[in-house]
Design an enzyme around this catalytic site. Structure first.
Site, PDB file in Angstrom:
ATOM      1  N   LYS A 121       2.129 -91.101  16.940  1.00 41.30           N
ATOM      2  CA  LYS A 121       0.973 -90.885  16.070  1.00 41.30           C
ATOM      3  C   LYS A 121       1.350 -90.260  14.737  1.00 41.30           C
ATOM      4  CE  LYS A 121      -1.150 -88.353  19.179  1.00 41.30           C
ATOM      5  NZ  LYS A 121      -0.353 -88.587  20.402  1.00 41.30           N
ATOM      6  N   THR A 122       2.151 -89.208  14.806  1.00 40.52           N
ATOM      7  CA  THR A 122       2.486 -88.478  13.577  1.00 40.52           C
ATOM      8  C   THR A 122       3.240 -89.367  12.599  1.00 40.52           C
ATOM      9  OG1 THR A 122       2.505 -86.345  14.703  1.00 40.52           O
ATOM     10  CG2 THR A 122       3.748 -86.504  12.648  1.00 40.52           C
ATOM     11  N   GLU A 165      -4.537 -88.322  12.388  1.00 38.12           N
ATOM     12  CA  GLU A 165      -3.918 -88.412  13.695  1.00 38.12           C
ATOM     13  C   GLU A 165      -4.978 -88.073  14.732  1.00 38.12           C
ATOM     14  OE1 GLU A 165      -0.255 -86.212  16.065  1.00 38.12           O
ATOM     15  OE2 GLU A 165      -0.128 -86.509  13.898  1.00 38.12           O
TER      16      GLU A 165
END
Length: 465
Positions: A121-122, A165
């Site tokens: 995600k990051t 995110e």
């Protein structure tokens, strides 16, 4: 456009303001003009960055830190019920807002992209933030890690796009109503909150169901959990589904990933045309993240060739295969990987980037519950390294579980043929690594806890030997 500051958040107080998710929201509110305050367990560069934006940051937790005129108290799922500031908020009848609700309010009125998945995600959120900024679209963004370029995890932009995110760990991603949702992968994790894969799927289905009518789901065509989720949501009539990956059925097909040292060259087939671009981090895992970012931007109407070029400007996120330095011919790299899939992806990426080097890993398990459920798989992943040092479990928010220690991982690693050394005193790791490392080797510090602090100390020890 969104209002400058939601009325309920004009004077917010954040408990745990230094955390990755919390600090991002606090920064955006401060940049929008809110009177931000909060507390954190220890002093940090994040606390200083918040103060530079005008926020009041207390170190430690005490009831008196909560101002009587606070408009709300913002908490994450990690904040315990006995926190003195939380108790004081109850006494003063100050509304308590979960981090996810605060972030959702900041996204209101903007074209939002929410990036979800068990891992990646990051990186994917960061790639989008960098690319959209490079294209002059001035996005707002909230990320779970600090970008190497801008050096921050969040920003309030003047444009109409917000990239966030979306955290599935506590189901908080179900609060968002994005125009575009990205699902990178769906795997069993966060065992304190999810008892089975069925619960995970249900949670992700709820998240996907919140995409606005006419919006788009960008989802992996390769990862088994994502494929299953796609089958479950295909019948949502208001949702456009765009798949990406190496599968021949993918809407955006990854044709080739070519390693170029610590970068990769990626070729995709999109709309019947081949498009090649550079990803400035190694490994197929990160190349796929870049393709997900590309597909999401195209879903917002941004030309693919412009996006592809801009994604090439992404230079990484702190703790995502971040080069910390070199000493005595040894490179030290830091990885946030803590789930077996992430560990395997990063270890394979480093193998591909430096085929002639020995790979030495310093691994710190994160959470007792995760180790209990996935410790065997973690140990198997470590077999990809030439040698590993395994530390005690970093507890984070959890209390110990009887019988669950790093030995579970070490035994599995040795069974898989790995060379593993158990180290219980983190302070001795630099000496241990100095005794193992030779010129040309790569040292990878790995885990979601404070193992990241060892990189500079290992470098200093290597330089002084």
């Amino acid at each position: 456009m969104a209002p400058a500051v939601p009325s309920a958040m004009e004077r917010p107080h954040f408990i745990g303001i230094g955390g990755a998710g919390m600090s991002g929201i606090a920064k955006i509110l401060a940049q929008r003009g809110a009177k931000v305050a909060g507390s954190d367990a220890k002093e940090s560069a994040t606390a200083e960055a918040l103060r530079a934006l005008g926020a009041t940051v207390h170190i430690g937790h005490a009831a008196e830190y909560l101002a009587t005129d606070a408009s709300c108290v913002v908490v994450s799922s990690a904040i315990r019920a006995d926190n003195p500031e939380l108790a004081r908020a109850t006494e003063l009848s100050v509304p308590v807002v979960h981090r996810s609700d605060a972030l959702a309010s900041l996204m209101t009125g903007l074209r939002s992209i929410a990036v979800a998945g068990t891992h990646g995600k990051t990186t994917t959120t960061s790639m989008l933030a960098v690319a959209l900024t490079e294209l002059g679209l001035d996005p707002s963004y909230a990320i779970g890690g600090d970008l190497e370029g801008p050096g921050t995890n969040a920003r309030h932009g003047a444009g109409d796009i917000f990239v966030a995110e979306a955290d599935e760990s506590d189901r908080s991603f179900q609060k968002y109503t994005p125009e575009v949702a990205i699902v990178l992968n769906v795997e069993l994790d966060h065992h304190a909150n999810y008892a089975s894969m069925d619960e995970i799927y249900d949670s992700f289905e709820t998240f996907v169901g919140k995409v606005i009518p006419g919006g788009t789901l960008v989802i992996s065509a390769d990862q088994p959990g994502a494929v299953e989720l796609t089958a479950r949501v295909r019948d949502l009539s208001t949702l456009k589904v765009v798949t990406y990956g190496e599968s021949e059925s993918a809407d955006v097909r990854v044709h080739k990933v070519t390693p170029r040292g610590l970068t990769s060259e990626v070729t995709v087939l999109l709309g019947g045309r081949f498009l090649t671009f550079t990803v400035s981090v190694p490994g197929s895992h990160y190349a796929h993240n870049a393709v997900a970012a590309l597909a999401a931007g195209v879903a917002l109407g941004i030309p693919a060739h412009n996006l592809a070029s801009a994604i090439g400007k992404y230079t990484g996120v702190k703790r995502r295969l971040q080069l910390k330095g070199e000493a005595a011919g040894v490179q030290v790299i830091d990885s946030y990987a803590h789930h077996p899939t992430e560990m395997t992806a990063d270890l394979e990426a480093m193998r591909g980037a430096a085929t002639d080097a020995r790979l030495l890993v310093v691994f710190q398990p994160h959470l007792f519950s995760r180790t209990q459920e996935l410790g065997t798989e973690m140990g198997q992943a470590l077999a990809l390294a030439d040698a590993s040092v395994v530390l005690d479990i970093y507890p984070a928010r959890e209390d110990p579980i009887p019988g669950i220690t790093s030995a579970l991982i070490i035994d599995a690693a040795r069974t898989a043929g790995a060379d593993v050394t158990a180290v219980h005193d983190k302070a001795t790791v630099p000496d241990v690594i100095a005794g193992m490392a030779k010129p040309g080797d790569l040292v990878l510090t790995m885990g979601a806890g404070d193992v990241t602090d060892l990189g500079p100390v290992i470098l200093a020890r290597l330089a002084g030997r």
